[in-house]
Design an enzyme around this catalytic site. Structure first.
Site: not given
Ligand SMILES: Cc1ncc(COP(=O)(O)O)c(C=O)c1O
Length: 306
Positions: A70, A66-68
């Site tokens: 990325i 869910y990385s912002n």
């Protein structure tokens, strides 16, 4: 090359009951897809690299599903026509990543993925070494984008609009953002980092990156990194209804909830002027809501975000 955006983001007051004045700086508005602190953490990292490697640049980084960070790097790759690779935590996602809105977005932006087991992911230094050997010309950006170049980029979040505040607040994941705020804060300002990760090593990391001790780190993980309780959802929804401002559940929602608690407890002296940075990350709401729906729980309502 990334440019300093031609926009001055607003600083808005959150009307409050207690005897302090609370404001939010809308750093989330700095860019529609490379939002908030992500833009600034990538700014010098990418520009320094492109200055030396203008031909066939390749950007690689690490992140969870869910990385912002990325999402932001993939958008940057698309906008600037640069190849990007995401090393993603969890090899179980290899056949399921299309179910995840963040990874779908990143893939649509052209990012390639390499899924690694949680065990291998933990040893990111070893992974970085491997990548360096395999792709000697690539820029390998650490998880969350945090390094000294990121800290320098955060300087851009501070300007004449932030100078008069007594306290500067930000959510803390890998520590680069709060380290930059600490490094470039005015001498009279106190910096508070709201730790959304239960990580005791953060204080020494931030102090090493900042070189100053003008900051305090306060626990705001509310059950652990990425854990979303019903109370946090209720807080985010009440906040957007009352103040017309959208928060997300992993960083800014937890920071603001803890900040409200501190105000209630009388942490701040009377008449303090407190500024919290909205560091973006709203892209994560879609993934959080999909998970909440599967669990038959209340979701994060879409509030006003601009
Ligand atoms: C929305 C948001 N806020 C705060 C942070 C924390 O930043 P840092 O990892 O530099 O501590 C992040 C991570 O980049 C984020 O995505």
């Amino acid at each position: 090359m990334l440019k300093i955006p031609d926009i001055k983001v607003p600083v808005v007051e959150i009307p409050f009951r207690k005897n302090i004045r609370l404001f939010i700086k809308r750093e989330d508005l700095i860019h529609p897809e490379i939002s908030g602190n992500k833009y600034w953490k990538l700014f010098h990292n990418v520009n320094n690299y492109l200055a030396e490697n203008p031909q066939n640049p390749l950007l690689m980084t690490f992140g969870g599903a869910y990385s912002n960070h990325i999402a932001a790097l993939s958008a940057l790759g698309k906008i600037h026509n640069i190849k990007t690779v995401g090393i993603i935590r969890g090899n179980e996602l290899e056949y399921r990543w299309k179910e995840n809105p963040t990874l779908r977005f990143a893939s649509e932006n052209g990012m390639h993925f390499c899924f690694v087991s949680r065990e291998d992911y933990r040893d990111k230094d070893a992974l970085s070494e491997k990548l360096k050997n395999e792709f000697p010309k690539a820029l390998i950006i650490p998880e969350g984008g945090t390094n000294l170049a990121a800290v320098e980029g955060i300087r851009n979040m501070l300007n004449s609009d932030t100078q008069d505040f007594d306290y500067l607040c930000a959510a803390v994941g890998t520590g680069g953002t709060v380290a930059g705020i600490s490094k470039f804060a005015e001498n009279h300002q106190k910096v508070i980092g709201f730790k959304v990760v239960d990580d005791d090593s953060l204080h020494s990391r931030v102090s090493e990156l900042s070189g100053k001790e003008n900051f305090t780190l306060i626990d705001a993980h509310f059950g652990g990194y990425g854990k979303i309780s019903d109370e946090n959802i209720a807080f985010i929804n009440a906040f957007s209804r009352e103040f017309g401002l959208q928060l997300e559940p992993v960083y800014t929602g937890k920071m603001m909830r803890k900040l409200f608690q501190l105000v209630e407890e009388g942490y701040f002296p009377q008449n303090s002027k407190v500024l919290a940075f909205h560091t973006g990350g709203l892209q994560g709401i879609a993934g959080a809501n999909e998970m909440l729906k599967k669990q038959n729980r209340a979701v994060i309502e879409k509030g006003v975000s601009s």
